[in-house]
Design an enzyme around this catalytic site. Structure first.
Site, PDB file in Angstrom:
ATOM      1  N   ASN A 180      36.189  16.421  31.800  1.00  0.00           N
ATOM      2  CA  ASN A 180      35.615  15.797  33.349  1.00  0.00           C
ATOM      3  C   ASN A 180      34.692  16.507  33.631  1.00  0.00           C
ATOM      4  O   ASN A 180      33.938  17.563  33.136  1.00  0.00           O
ATOM      5  CB  ASN A 180      36.686  15.820  34.169  1.00  0.00           C
ATOM      6  CG  ASN A 180      37.419  17.464  34.386  1.00  0.00           C
ATOM      7  OD1 ASN A 180      36.481  18.218  34.935  1.00  0.00           O
ATOM      8  ND2 ASN A 180      38.515  17.532  34.231  1.00  0.00           N
TER       9      ASN A 180
ATOM     10  N   ASP B   5      44.743  15.656  33.681  1.00  0.00           N
ATOM     11  CA  ASP B   5      46.170  14.916  33.873  1.00  0.00           C
ATOM     12  C   ASP B   5      46.726  14.557  32.489  1.00  0.00           C
ATOM     13  O   ASP B   5      47.957  14.329  32.425  1.00  0.00           O
ATOM     14  CB  ASP B   5      46.049  13.638  34.757  1.00  0.00           C
ATOM     15  CG  ASP B   5      45.681  14.109  36.353  1.00  0.00           C
ATOM     16  OD1 ASP B   5      46.199  15.303  36.697  1.00  0.00           O
ATOM     17  OD2 ASP B   5      44.865  13.520  36.861  1.00  0.00           O
TER      18      ASP B   5
ATOM     19  N   LYS C 117      49.226  14.137  48.722  1.00  0.00           N
ATOM     20  CA  LYS C 117      49.460  15.269  47.812  1.00  0.00           C
ATOM     21  C   LYS C 117      49.788  16.611  48.371  1.00  0.00           C
ATOM     22  O   LYS C 117      50.528  17.297  47.738  1.00  0.00           O
ATOM     23  CB  LYS C 117      47.718  15.521  47.352  1.00  0.00           C
ATOM     24  CG  LYS C 117      47.711  15.868  45.917  1.00  0.00           C
ATOM     25  CD  LYS C 117      46.026  15.745  45.306  1.00  0.00           C
ATOM     26  CE  LYS C 117      46.142  14.066  44.717  1.00  0.00           C
ATOM     27  NZ  LYS C 117      44.877  13.821  44.240  1.00  0.00           N
TER      28      LYS C 117
ATOM     29  N   LYS D  29      52.829  18.177  46.223  1.00  0.00           N
ATOM     30  CA  LYS D  29      52.649  19.375  45.685  1.00  0.00           C
ATOM     31  C   LYS D  29      53.335  20.585  46.301  1.00  0.00           C
ATOM     32  O   LYS D  29      53.171  21.574  45.692  1.00  0.00           O
ATOM     33  CB  LYS D  29      51.095  19.489  45.412  1.00  0.00           C
ATOM     34  CG  LYS D  29      50.428  18.332  44.666  1.00  0.00           C
ATOM     35  CD  LYS D  29      49.927  18.611  43.345  1.00  0.00           C
ATOM     36  CE  LYS D  29      49.259  17.352  42.755  1.00  0.00           C
ATOM     37  NZ  LYS D  29      48.722  17.794  41.496  1.00  0.00           N
TER      38      LYS D  29
HETATM   39  N1  CTP Z   1      46.306  20.058  39.323  1.00  0.00           N
HETATM   40  C1  CTP Z   1      47.242  20.827  38.473  1.00  0.00           C
HETATM   41  N2  CTP Z   1      47.761  20.457  37.233  1.00  0.00           N
HETATM   42  C2  CTP Z   1      47.440  19.306  36.641  1.00  0.00           C
HETATM   43  C3  CTP Z   1      46.498  18.570  37.306  1.00  0.00           C
HETATM   44  C4  CTP Z   1      46.061  18.899  38.629  1.00  0.00           C
HETATM   45  O1  CTP Z   1      47.471  21.965  38.996  1.00  0.00           O
HETATM   46  N3  CTP Z   1      47.758  18.946  35.553  1.00  0.00           N
HETATM   47  C5  CTP Z   1      45.775  20.321  40.564  1.00  0.00           C
HETATM   48  C6  CTP Z   1      44.406  20.542  40.564  1.00  0.00           C
HETATM   49  O2  CTP Z   1      43.902  21.895  40.351  1.00  0.00           O
HETATM   50  C7  CTP Z   1      44.265  20.224  42.083  1.00  0.00           C
HETATM   51  C8  CTP Z   1      45.226  18.888  42.278  1.00  0.00           C
HETATM   52  O3  CTP Z   1      46.217  19.465  41.440  1.00  0.00           O
HETATM   53  O4  CTP Z   1      44.251  21.240  42.867  1.00  0.00           O
HETATM   54  C9  CTP Z   1      44.684  17.694  42.007  1.00  0.00           C
HETATM   55  O5  CTP Z   1      45.768  16.847  42.193  1.00  0.00           O
HETATM   56  P1  CTP Z   1      45.973  15.588  41.105  1.00  0.00           P
HETATM   57  O6  CTP Z   1      47.302  15.305  41.415  1.00  0.00           O
HETATM   58  O7  CTP Z   1      45.669  16.101  39.411  1.00  0.00           O
HETATM   59  O8  CTP Z   1      45.103  14.719  41.613  1.00  0.00           O
HETATM   60  P2  CTP Z   1      44.080  13.950  40.911  1.00  0.00           P
HETATM   61  O9  CTP Z   1      44.176  13.797  39.355  1.00  0.00           O
HETATM   62  O10 CTP Z   1      42.580  14.375  41.431  1.00  0.00           O
HETATM   63  O11 CTP Z   1      44.380  12.546  41.410  1.00  0.00           O
HETATM   64  P3  CTP Z   1      45.355  11.364  41.111  1.00  0.00           P
HETATM   65  O12 CTP Z   1      46.686  12.052  41.784  1.00  0.00           O
HETATM   66  O13 CTP Z   1      45.016  10.391  41.731  1.00  0.00           O
HETATM   67  O14 CTP Z   1      45.392  11.223  39.511  1.00  0.00           O
END
Ligand code: CTP
Length: 409
Positions: free
Chosen positions: A207, A276, A338, A342
């Site tokens: 990315n 992701d 979020k 989280k």
């Molecule tokens: N993050 C993480 N582990 C992952 C993916 C993301 O710890 N496997 C963390 C990133 O570092 C950031 C946050 O989670 O702090 C972003 O959240 P995420 O759920 O990944 O959001 P996005 O991928 O940006 O959005 P979406 O939920 O729309 O996919």
């Protein structure tokens, strides 16, 4: 009060440095002015001498000046090296460790905090070489007072004008006040950059994260006295001096690196753009193409932040958790959900659809979303945004006891 070395380099903004010297003096600081040879073409040393009531340093090799190796003597006694205006040439010298005059020698010799206020033509400021030098300096912990936009002396209109003297003085004051070791004894883990998910030995899914935000956070946390572990995905950046750097490539590597270290941390800031999804079956050998389309099966990676949010110690809000959200729409709403999903204490949300902020640029505009509300941080340098995030983080930390009493010297 403080002893400040004011470096004045050869730009039209040099006349504003007179006001900066006066402003610092008015605030009770002692100022020693150092002028480069080209600065003298814009303002005379006598002007600074009259204001600072000190001899102005204009030459490294002036008779007498080296009897007590003056740049070393000054280097070890100043509380701040402030360079305003800082030309592209000076940035280049500082970034690359050239020390061919008094000011650049002082920069390499001092361990005092350094603040620069760049000023130059818009195209020069935007040039990749100058941008790279600035990135190097920021990563090294140098504070930058961004230039203003408007009419430039060269007749152009754009970004590059030396910041207003009162803004430079105010930034210097904030930095001097911030000498307090507000995060001393705290362990802070910061993730930064992208992760690369390998498809085969030569290809990957990744990315656009540059890592700048995370590196700026690490530099600022170090400045506040924290013991910083920087878990970094692949980036071009130089890690700030003093950080313990753990280099990782994939989301799985980052997961392991963070989880192994999580229990000892007072705060964890997940600024990395963790993938992701990852290829379900990375090939051991390079995949050869054929004429048809190709289908890549991806599986979900482990959600590091989500897993941290479920740590048993989180019942006492330890470690303090900060996540990031990069969104293109409904930014604050997504960030609010979020925060809950989280189990984080703060989500830093940014709108990555803007071209002037976020990915690949040195500025960011974010919202700090906590259970207590939403604070908008307008567009500014990532180093300034980092400071705002850490100011907020400190509020959460005040309530939490330090995990380790180790204080960085
Ligand atoms: N993050 C993480 N582990 C992952 C993916 C993301 O710890 N496997 C963390 C990133 O570092 C950031 C946050 O989670 O702090 C972003 O959240 P995420 O759920 O990944 O959001 P996005 O991928 O940006 O959005 P979406 O939920 O729309 O996919």
């Amino acid at each position: 009060m403080a002893l400040i070395a004011l470096g004045v380099t050869g730009g039209i903004g040099a006349y504003k440095a007179v006001e900066i010297a006066r402003g610092l003096q008015k605030n009770g600081h002692d100022v020693v002015a150092i002028m480069t040879r080209s600065a003298e073409k814009f303002v005379g040393p006598l002007t600074f001498e009259a204001i600072t009531r000190r001899q102005v340093i204009t030459d490294q090799f002036l008779a007498g000046a080296n009897s007590d190796i003056e740049h070393i003597a000054i280097a070890s006694s100043i509380d701040l090296l402030l360079v305003a205006p800082a030309t592209a040439n000076t940035l280049g010298k500082f970034a690359n460790g050239l020390a061919d005059d008094f000011l650049s020698s002082l920069y390499t010799a001092t361990r005092a905090p350094v603040m620069i206020a760049p000023a130059m033509n818009t195209n020069m400021f935007d040039h990749p070489a100058v941008a790279r030098n600035l990135d190097v300096l920021v990563a090294r912990g140098v504070h930058v007072v961004d230039p203003g936009s408007g009419y430039l002396a060269c007749g152009w209109i754009g970004k590059g004008r030396l910041a207003e003297p009162e803004d430079v003085v105010a930034a210097a004051e904030r930095l001097l006040r911030g000498r307090s070791t507000s995060l001393a004894g705290r362990q802070v883990l910061i993730t930064a950059g992208p992760t690369f998910e390998d498809i085969d030995p030569v290809r990957f899914v990744g990315n656009r994260s540059s890592g700048r935000m995370g590196y700026a956070l690490a530099a600022d946390a170090l400045r506040r006295g924290a013991a910083v572990t920087l878990v970094s995905g692949p980036t071009q950046l130089t890690a700030p001096h003093g950080a313990t750097v753990v280099k990782v490539r994939s989301a799985a590597d980052m997961h392991l690196a963070v989880m192994e270290r999580a229990a000892g941390q007072d705060a964890i800031i997940m600024s990395a753009a963790v993938a992701d999804y990852t290829p379900a079956q990375p090939a051991g050998q390079k995949v050869k193409k054929d004429d048809g389309p190709v289908t890549l099966t991806l599986t979900r990676t482990k959600d590091i932040l989500g897993e941290l949010g479920r740590m048993p110690s989180r019942a006492q809000k330890v470690p303090v958790l900060v996540g990031f959200a990069a969104e293109t729409n409904d930014v604050v709403d997504y960030a609010k959900s979020k925060l809950v999903q989280k189990g984080a204490d703060m989500i830093v949300a940014n709108d990555v659809s803007r071209s002037d902020a976020g990915f690949d640029v040195d500025a960011n505009a974010v919202w700090l979303v906590t259970a207590g509300g939403v604070e908008a941080i307008p567009l500014q340098a990532k180093s300034a945004v980092a400071a705002k995030i850490l100011d907020r983080l400190e509020h959460f930390l005040i309530a939490a006891p330090a995990k380790d009493a180790k204080v960085r010297a």
